[in-house]
Motif scaffolding. Structure first.
Motif, mmCIF file in Angstrom:
data_model
loop_
_atom_site.group_PDB
_atom_site.id
_atom_site.type_symbol
_atom_site.label_atom_id
_atom_site.label_comp_id
_atom_site.label_asym_id
_atom_site.label_seq_id
_atom_site.Cartn_x
_atom_site.Cartn_y
_atom_site.Cartn_z
ATOM 1 N N UNK A 1 0.787 -1.236 0.000
ATOM 2 C CA UNK A 1 0.000 0.000 0.000
ATOM 3 C C UNK A 1 0.815 1.281 0.000
ATOM 4 N N UNK A 2 2.153 1.177 -0.020
ATOM 5 C CA UNK A 2 2.989 2.389 -0.082
ATOM 6 C C UNK A 2 2.625 3.139 -1.355
ATOM 7 N N UNK A 3 2.224 4.386 -1.209
ATOM 8 C CA UNK A 3 1.804 5.190 -2.350
ATOM 9 C C UNK A 3 0.288 5.201 -2.525
ATOM 10 N N UNK A 4 -0.401 4.212 -1.941
ATOM 11 C CA UNK A 4 -1.870 4.193 -1.974
ATOM 12 C C UNK A 4 -2.452 4.666 -0.653
ATOM 13 N N UNK A 5 -1.690 4.482 0.412
ATOM 14 C CA UNK A 5 -2.123 4.799 1.768
ATOM 15 C C UNK A 5 -1.107 5.755 2.384
ATOM 16 N N UNK B 1 1.711 7.390 4.422
ATOM 17 C CA UNK B 1 2.920 6.899 5.086
ATOM 18 C C UNK B 1 2.781 6.984 6.601
ATOM 19 N N UNK B 2 2.024 7.960 7.082
ATOM 20 C CA UNK B 2 1.832 8.107 8.527
ATOM 21 C C UNK B 2 1.162 6.860 9.109
ATOM 22 N N UNK B 3 0.245 6.266 8.377
ATOM 23 C CA UNK B 3 -0.410 5.029 8.834
ATOM 24 C C UNK B 3 0.569 3.869 8.737
ATOM 25 N N UNK B 4 1.218 3.733 7.598
ATOM 26 C CA UNK B 4 2.109 2.600 7.361
ATOM 27 C C UNK B 4 3.331 2.589 8.269
ATOM 28 N N UNK C 1 -9.589 2.789 4.927
ATOM 29 C CA UNK C 1 -8.272 3.311 5.312
ATOM 30 C C UNK C 1 -7.684 4.201 4.230
ATOM 31 N N UNK C 2 -8.547 4.944 3.532
ATOM 32 C CA UNK C 2 -8.107 5.859 2.491
ATOM 33 C C UNK C 2 -7.777 5.197 1.167
#
Length: 172
Positions: free
Chosen positions: A30-34, A36-39, A154-155
């Motif tokens: 999901x890097x780039x889809x979600x 970075x603060x969540x990941x 989750x966005x």
């Protein structure tokens, strides 16, 4: 030559490793889809540990099926299905989690995990990120088709894919 893959039912003692797989796969997928603060949230692994502990021990989830894929004692993938949350659903199972490390894509781990948590004869549904062409192709290969329903979780935009398994014809 790669070592052998084992897929088995998840156990409570797997929770810490399952959480690590879950977090790393989200970061890979999901890097780039979600955000970075969540990941990259430092509390993310602990939240996933709480999730998996509940999934494996709480009576509310007794109808769920959870499995892990491991190689040389290390988990490389996780999966979980359960009854559909939608009371109007016409499918028998919902796939809630299926993640395999990117390095292990194409090894058969995803297929084995899917079959461990959803019988090939069961109708089922799942939500998959869009865009996520590799995952969508994987699910199509296993009989799932997009039904036109979307949601944002989750966005991340997700599409619903459904596998309708026809009842066998009666034997004359």
């Amino acid at each position: 030559m790669g070592s052998s893959l084992t897929v088995r039912l998840a156990r409570v003692e797997d929770v810490a490793q399952m959480a690590c797989v879950h977090v790393r796969c989200w970061q890979e997928t999901y890097r780039g889809l979600m955000s970075d603060a969540v990941l990259d949230d430092p509390s993310f692994p602990a939240a996933r540990e709480r999730f998996w502990t509940a999934a494996l021990t709480d009576e509310r989830y007794r109808e769920n099926r959870a499995a892990v894929a491991e190689r040389e004692g290390e988990l490389i993938g996780i999966a979980m299905s359960g009854p559909p949350l939608d009371a109007a659903a016409v499918w028998a199972r919902q796939l809630y989690v299926l993640y395999v490390y990117t390095a292990d894509h194409g090894t058969g781990a995803g297929r084995a995990l899917l079959q461990a948590v959803i019988d090939p004869a069961e109708s089922a549904a799942l939500w998959v990120a869009d865009p996520n062409p590799r995952a969508q192709a994987f699910y199509r290969k296993h009989g799932f088709v997009a039904d036109g329903t979307t949601q944002v979780e989750d966005g991340v935009l997700e599409i619903r894919m459904v596998r309708d398994v026809q009842a066998p014809s009666p034997v004359p």
